[in-house]
Enzyme design. Structure first.
Site, PDB file in Angstrom:
ATOM      1  N   ASP A  33      29.995  15.024 -16.475  1.00  0.00           N
ATOM      2  CA  ASP A  33      28.680  14.574 -15.998  1.00  0.00           C
ATOM      3  C   ASP A  33      28.115  13.521 -16.954  1.00  0.00           C
ATOM      4  O   ASP A  33      27.750  12.417 -16.540  1.00  0.00           O
ATOM      5  CB  ASP A  33      27.717  15.767 -15.899  1.00  0.00           C
ATOM      6  CG  ASP A  33      28.315  16.910 -15.100  1.00  0.00           C
ATOM      7  OD1 ASP A  33      28.427  16.769 -13.875  1.00  0.00           O
ATOM      8  OD2 ASP A  33      28.707  17.927 -15.703  1.00  0.00           O
ATOM      9  N   TYR A 210      42.471  21.362 -18.555  1.00  0.00           N
ATOM     10  CA  TYR A 210      41.876  22.695 -18.630  1.00  0.00           C
ATOM     11  C   TYR A 210      43.016  23.689 -18.884  1.00  0.00           C
ATOM     12  O   TYR A 210      44.194  23.327 -18.810  1.00  0.00           O
ATOM     13  CB  TYR A 210      41.201  23.068 -17.304  1.00  0.00           C
ATOM     14  CG  TYR A 210      40.237  22.044 -16.753  1.00  0.00           C
ATOM     15  CD1 TYR A 210      39.104  21.671 -17.469  1.00  0.00           C
ATOM     16  CD2 TYR A 210      40.456  21.454 -15.503  1.00  0.00           C
ATOM     17  CE1 TYR A 210      38.218  20.734 -16.947  1.00  0.00           C
ATOM     18  CE2 TYR A 210      39.568  20.525 -14.977  1.00  0.00           C
ATOM     19  CZ  TYR A 210      38.453  20.162 -15.707  1.00  0.00           C
ATOM     20  OH  TYR A 210      37.582  19.229 -15.201  1.00  0.00           O
ATOM     21  N   GLN A 272      33.857   8.078 -26.732  1.00  0.00           N
ATOM     22  CA  GLN A 272      34.364   7.713 -25.410  1.00  0.00           C
ATOM     23  C   GLN A 272      35.092   6.357 -25.352  1.00  0.00           C
ATOM     24  O   GLN A 272      36.155   6.264 -24.723  1.00  0.00           O
ATOM     25  CB  GLN A 272      33.230   7.766 -24.391  1.00  0.00           C
ATOM     26  CG  GLN A 272      33.732   7.789 -22.967  1.00  0.00           C
ATOM     27  CD  GLN A 272      32.612   7.679 -21.965  1.00  0.00           C
ATOM     28  OE1 GLN A 272      31.657   6.920 -22.134  1.00  0.00           O
ATOM     29  NE2 GLN A 272      32.697   8.448 -20.902  1.00  0.00           N
ATOM     30  N   GLY A 289      39.200  16.474 -14.209  1.00  0.00           N
ATOM     31  CA  GLY A 289      37.793  16.203 -13.888  1.00  0.00           C
ATOM     32  C   GLY A 289      37.585  14.914 -13.108  1.00  0.00           C
ATOM     33  O   GLY A 289      38.224  14.678 -12.080  1.00  0.00           O
ATOM     34  N   GLU A 290      36.721  14.057 -13.614  1.00  0.00           N
ATOM     35  CA  GLU A 290      36.390  12.824 -12.891  1.00  0.00           C
ATOM     36  C   GLU A 290      36.613  11.565 -13.734  1.00  0.00           C
ATOM     37  O   GLU A 290      37.350  10.664 -13.343  1.00  0.00           O
ATOM     38  CB  GLU A 290      34.928  12.880 -12.410  1.00  0.00           C
ATOM     39  CG  GLU A 290      34.505  11.600 -11.716  1.00  0.00           C
ATOM     40  CD  GLU A 290      33.278  11.753 -10.830  1.00  0.00           C
ATOM     41  OE1 GLU A 290      33.038  12.841 -10.289  1.00  0.00           O
ATOM     42  OE2 GLU A 290      32.566  10.748 -10.663  1.00  0.00           O
ATOM     43  N   ASP A 291      35.977  11.505 -14.892  1.00  0.00           N
ATOM     44  CA  ASP A 291      36.029  10.235 -15.624  1.00  0.00           C
ATOM     45  C   ASP A 291      37.416   9.936 -16.172  1.00  0.00           C
ATOM     46  O   ASP A 291      37.904   8.801 -16.071  1.00  0.00           O
ATOM     47  CB  ASP A 291      34.992  10.243 -16.760  1.00  0.00           C
ATOM     48  CG  ASP A 291      34.841   8.868 -17.386  1.00  0.00           C
ATOM     49  OD1 ASP A 291      34.536   7.914 -16.653  1.00  0.00           O
ATOM     50  OD2 ASP A 291      35.074   8.741 -18.599  1.00  0.00           O
ATOM     51  N   SER A 292      38.093  10.925 -16.745  1.00  0.00           N
ATOM     52  CA  SER A 292      39.442  10.648 -17.292  1.00  0.00           C
ATOM     53  C   SER A 292      40.423  10.356 -16.160  1.00  0.00           C
ATOM     54  O   SER A 292      41.376   9.593 -16.327  1.00  0.00           O
ATOM     55  CB  SER A 292      39.937  11.802 -18.173  1.00  0.00           C
ATOM     56  OG  SER A 292      39.987  13.010 -17.460  1.00  0.00           O
TER      57      SER A 292
END
Ligand code: TRH
Length: 393
Positions: A33, A210, A272, A289-292
């Protein structure tokens, strides 16, 4: 003219000058997020000249991505962005100043006092609900749909990131490709891992993941591989599995271990902007996830995505939707093996390394082609800025 509202002073209008933008971010868990919001905030400030304030309810998570952020401060700035520690849900900074563009990230709820002040503003702000990334087809139909507020004369517009035409796209900095091209592998290995780069013939794999029941099978396959494997593991949720596999108490930054053909190196979590270089250093990237997940696509290397798990397996159609884009154009055999491997890494079946990696050359070509296709949708920050400007006219 500012007026008093509770303990905060109120200014319904944005500061004069460049476009003012407030981004509200509630951290649910992990780093995605704040990872997306921080990247977007930096880009809007640096590439579009916007005055950005980022409201974040968890500065500890933020500190991991940007060590310059002091979790003890209520207000500070970094990389040209004003950062407010958001004491959600009611607080909206000491001075209630309403921006031209207001971004509510991932359905977090804006403070009621802020929304009512938005409604009082002469020129209504552009209010965007930035959604999570999904590659599903329906996203293009809902992108930029307005939703009228039930009580105020305000519209909230849904902004959907996506991988296909008609969506908001994904974030990509203007300088990213040039930085990737300037990347120096040998120097990176010496600086980040503390050793010289492995010799040719070694498969270098990064592993940001994860907890995952498939990891043991994969570690065994790499250990028994005919050719050497160098595994780079940023410290985090998968580290315990590495420690157990190697019979170590932990696998924290600086740790090294070897078994058969497999050598593993634990890395510290870095700020980052340095994360991309890990992806550039590897031949294959495991991301999550999303960003990576997005960064792996821009790295133009084969990758394996561990999607953020949702109840009732709601994430599995999203995984397949991403595969439909990414695997498109691969020959049938390579495509099927990519799908099997991604599924196995997401709980369906067992991973088969040899079956997957024998398609390496095809996967490398596809990774480059896919990055070019994805770039044609335009970058999310640019798409968002363009849309906002049309609304502010
Ligand atoms: O951390 P994630 O799993 O994040 C999430 C969250 O779970 C979130 O609630 C959920 O909504 C979302 O996934 C889908 O994975 P993600 O999105 O890849 O974010 C990780 C961030 O951490 C990304 O910006 C890269 C960054 N990072 C660093 O800055 N330094 C590092 O060393 C590493 C390993 C990652």
């Amino acid at each position: 003219m500012p007026v008093a509202a509770g303990n905060a002073s109120v200014n319904f209008d944005a500061p004069a000058g460049n476009i003012a933008c407030d981004i509200f971010c509630a951290v649910i868990d992990n780093f995605g997020d704040i990872g997306v919001c921080w990247r977007l905030a930096r880009q809007l400030a640096a590439e579009h000249g916007w005055q950005v304030r980022l409201f974040v309810d968890n500065l500890k998570a933020f500190h991991a991505l940007c060590p310059a952020v002091d979790p003890a401060l209520d207000r500070q700035s970094a990389a040209g962005v004003v950062i407010e520690h958001w004491h959600a849900p009611s607080h909206a900074g000491d001075t209630l100043q309403i921006a031209d563009v207001v971004i509510e990230a991932f359905g977090c709820e804006l403070p009621a006092v802020y929304v009512s002040a938005m409604a009082c503003r002469e020129q209504k702000p552009v209010w965007l609900n930035l959604e999570y990334l999904s590659a599903e087809d329906w996203v293009a139909d809902f992108h930029l749909r307005p939703s009228p507020h039930p009580r105020y004369a305000l519209d909230k517009t849904f902004f959907f990131p996506g991988l296909g035409p008609g969506t908001g796209g994904v974030l990509k900095e203007r300088t990213l490709d040039a930085e990737r091209e300037a990347f120096r592998r040998d120097a990176w290995w010496r600086a980040r891992v503390g050793i010289t780069a492995p010799p040719p013939g070694t498969t270098v794999i990064s592993m940001f993941a994860y907890e995952n029941p498939a990891i043991d099978t994969l570690l065994e396959q790499w250990r028994d591989s005919d050719t050497p494997v160098a595994l780079l593991v940023p410290e985090g949720r998968i580290s315990g599995a590495l420690a157990r596999f190697f019979g170590l108490p932990d696998f924290l930054a600086g740790a090294k271990a070897q078994s058969g053909s497999l050598k593993a190196y634990a890395l510290g979590f870095v700020e980052q902007p340095l994360f991309d270089s890990l992806l550039w250093a590897a031949d294959l990237n495991f991301v999550r996830g999303e960003d990576s997940f997005v960064r792996a696509q821009w790295a133009q290397k084969p990758f394996v995505w561990q999607i953020y798990p949702q109840g009732d397996d709601a994430h599995l159609p999203k995984l397949d939707a991403a595969l439909a884009h990414y695997a498109n154009g691969l020959p049938d055999g390579a495509r099927a093996s990519l799908e099997r491997f991604w599924h196995a890494w997401n709980g369906a079946g067992a991973p088969d390394w040899d079956d997957f990696w024998r398609n390496r050359a095809l996967l490398e070509q596809r990774a480059a082609d896919w990055a070019a296709e994805l770039a044609s949708i335009g970058d999310l920050a640019g798409n968002l800025a363009e849309f906002a400007k049309t609304q502010l006219k």
